[in-house]
Design an enzyme around this catalytic site. Structure first.
Site, short mmCIF file in Angstrom:
data_model
loop_
_atom_site.label_atom_id
_atom_site.label_comp_id
_atom_site.label_asym_id
_atom_site.label_seq_id
_atom_site.Cartn_x
_atom_site.Cartn_y
_atom_site.Cartn_z
CE1 TYR A 154 -3.64 2.58 1.10
CE2 TYR A 154 -2.08 3.21 2.81
CZ TYR A 154 -3.24 3.46 2.10
OH TYR A 154 -4.00 4.57 2.38
CB ALA A 155 3.76 2.28 2.13
CB ALA A 156 5.18 0.37 -2.69
CB SER A 157 0.18 1.56 -4.30
OG SER A 157 -0.56 1.86 -3.13
CE LYS A 158 -3.21 5.45 -0.95
NZ LYS A 158 -4.35 6.06 -1.63
CB THR A 188 -12.79 6.51 6.61
OG1 THR A 188 -11.61 5.68 6.51
CG2 THR A 188 -12.41 7.97 6.46
N1 LIG Z 1 -8.71 6.51 6.35
C1 LIG Z 1 -7.42 6.73 6.52
O1 LIG Z 1 -6.92 6.67 7.67
C2 LIG Z 1 -6.52 7.04 5.36
C3 LIG Z 1 -5.23 7.49 5.62
C4 LIG Z 1 -4.41 7.82 4.55
C5 LIG Z 1 -4.86 7.71 3.26
N2 LIG Z 1 -6.13 7.25 3.03
C6 LIG Z 1 -6.57 7.16 1.64
O2 LIG Z 1 -7.74 7.94 1.50
C7 LIG Z 1 -8.56 7.40 0.44
C8 LIG Z 1 -9.99 7.24 0.94
O3 LIG Z 1 -9.95 6.27 1.98
P1 LIG Z 1 -11.14 6.01 3.01
O4 LIG Z 1 -10.50 5.96 4.32
O5 LIG Z 1 -12.26 6.93 2.74
O6 LIG Z 1 -11.48 4.49 2.61
P2 LIG Z 1 -12.82 3.66 2.31
O7 LIG Z 1 -13.94 4.16 3.15
O8 LIG Z 1 -12.42 2.23 2.42
O9 LIG Z 1 -13.13 4.02 0.78
C9 LIG Z 1 -12.36 3.50 -0.24
C10 LIG Z 1 -13.00 3.81 -1.56
O10 LIG Z 1 -12.20 3.19 -2.60
C11 LIG Z 1 -13.07 2.52 -3.49
N3 LIG Z 1 -12.51 1.31 -4.10
C12 LIG Z 1 -11.93 0.27 -3.45
N4 LIG Z 1 -11.71 -0.74 -4.32
C13 LIG Z 1 -12.18 -0.31 -5.53
C14 LIG Z 1 -12.26 -0.90 -6.81
N5 LIG Z 1 -11.86 -2.17 -7.01
N6 LIG Z 1 -12.77 -0.20 -7.84
C15 LIG Z 1 -13.24 1.08 -7.64
N7 LIG Z 1 -13.20 1.69 -6.43
C16 LIG Z 1 -12.69 1.01 -5.40
C17 LIG Z 1 -14.22 2.07 -2.61
O11 LIG Z 1 -15.33 1.79 -3.44
P3 LIG Z 1 -16.18 0.41 -3.39
O12 LIG Z 1 -17.33 0.74 -2.54
O13 LIG Z 1 -16.52 0.20 -4.78
O14 LIG Z 1 -15.30 -0.66 -2.83
C18 LIG Z 1 -14.41 3.23 -1.68
O15 LIG Z 1 -15.28 4.16 -2.25
C19 LIG Z 1 -7.87 6.09 0.03
O16 LIG Z 1 -7.11 6.30 -1.13
C20 LIG Z 1 -6.97 5.76 1.21
O17 LIG Z 1 -5.86 4.99 0.82
C21 LIG Z 1 -6.96 6.91 4.05
#
Ligand SMILES: NC(=O)c1ccc[n+]([C@@H]2O[C@H](COP(=O)([O-])OP(=O)(O)OC[C@H]3O[C@@H](n4cnc5c(N)ncnc54)[C@H](OP(=O)(O)O)[C@@H]3O)[C@@H](O)[C@H]2O)c1
Length: 244
Positions: A154-158, A188
């Site tokens: 995950y970290a590498a993809s980011k 979240t």
């Molecule tokens: N929450 C944190 O602590 C945190 C920290 C740092 C960075 N982030 C980043 O912030 C962003 C939002 O995260 P969040 O916390 O809101 O996570 P989340 O609630 O799990 O939401 C993830 C979103 O990604 C979509 N997704 C996942 N797999 C997919 C797929 N195969 N095709 C299309 N869409 C897909 C999901 O849609 P589906 O409903 O279709 O699965 C969902 O809408 C992410 O990029 C995450 O890496 C989060």
């Protein structure tokens, strides 16, 4: 639905920060909302301001990478719309030691977190959308610069997102600005999948405590707007001081 207007594309709009962003932006903008889960996406649209004005885009970024370009191109053509702002919230992770990862899963993480961005930008920078696109914000993560045991793929993809931003900021200027935001832990569904005691430990010792979706979205909104007209190629922590 209004024709010939510019829309903001929000991926990951079915959950967490993306869903919250959709509801907030819907007060002022027409939106294309993307995710794999149509039921959840439809629910988010119903909770938006002016739900009938927003367009849904169904695509599974993990398993249908080849479909991203044709399906988004078709959607924009069929609806006669252009995208002027794009924010990529779609993200996928699973905490696993590197020895337990199998390549198909690594592919899925990179497809959702990184390659889908490349495919989407290929659409937004071509043909009828080329002149419309103004600003892009990609959601990276604090762990891309600070590391996280068990979260290496995950970290590498980011980290790939960060590197993309530095080069594209030069390549796309002055017409398109592109920036990344690196959130710390935000409350979240993704964070709620982390063990509760670990989550609370992070927030308890964070200088500004627990992060909420709007803490990130307010900054995304600023970066997408003309108020940030002199800001491009930045990867900024939005983390309540977690990176210190
Ligand atoms: N929450 C944190 O602590 C945190 C920290 C740092 C960075 N982030 C980043 O912030 C962003 C939002 O995260 P969040 O916390 O809101 O996570 P989340 O609630 O799990 O939401 C993830 C979103 O990604 C979509 N997704 C996942 N797999 C997919 C797929 N195969 N095709 C299309 N869409 C897909 C999901 O849609 P589906 O409903 O279709 O699965 C969902 O809408 C992410 O990029 C995450 O890496 C989060």
């Amino acid at each position: 639905m209004s024709m010939g207007l510019s829309y903001t594309l929000i991926t990951g709009a079915s959950s967490g920060m993306g869903a919250c962003c959709a509801k907030h932006f819907s007060q002022t903008q027409n939106l294309v909302l993307a995710s794999e889960n149509m039921e959840m996406l439809e629910k988010v649209r119903c909770e938006c301001t002016r739900p009938e004005e927003h367009v849904l885009w169904h695509c599974d970024f993990a398993n249908q990478r080849d479909q991203i370009l044709p399906s988004l191109s078709t959607l924009l053509e069929e609806k006669s719309i252009t995208i002027d702002k794009y924010v990529h919230f779609a993200g996928l992770t699973q905490v696993l030691p590197i020895k337990d990862f199998v390549i198909p899963y690594v592919d899925k993480v990179f497809n959702v977190n990184f390659f889908s961005i490349v495919e989407i930008l290929r659409v937004l920078l071509k043909k009828h959308n080329k002149k419309a696109l103004q600003s892009v914000v990609l959601i990276s993560a604090l762990v891309s610069q600070r590391g996280d045991a068990g979260n290496s793929i995950y970290a590498a993809s980011k980290g790939a997102i960060n590197a993309l931003v530095y080069s594209l900021a030069k390549e796309l200027a002055p017409n398109v600005r592109i920036n990344a935001v690196m959130p710390g832990m935000v409350d979240t569904p993704m964070a709620q999948r982390v063990e509760e005691s670990f989550r609370n430990h992070i927030w308890d010792k964070n200088p500004l405590g627990k992060g909420e979706p709007m803490d990130v979205i307010n900054y995304v909104e600023f970066l997408l707007s003309d108020k940030a007209r002199w800001i491009t190629g930045q990867t900024a922590f939005v983390d309540g001081g977690q990176s210190l």
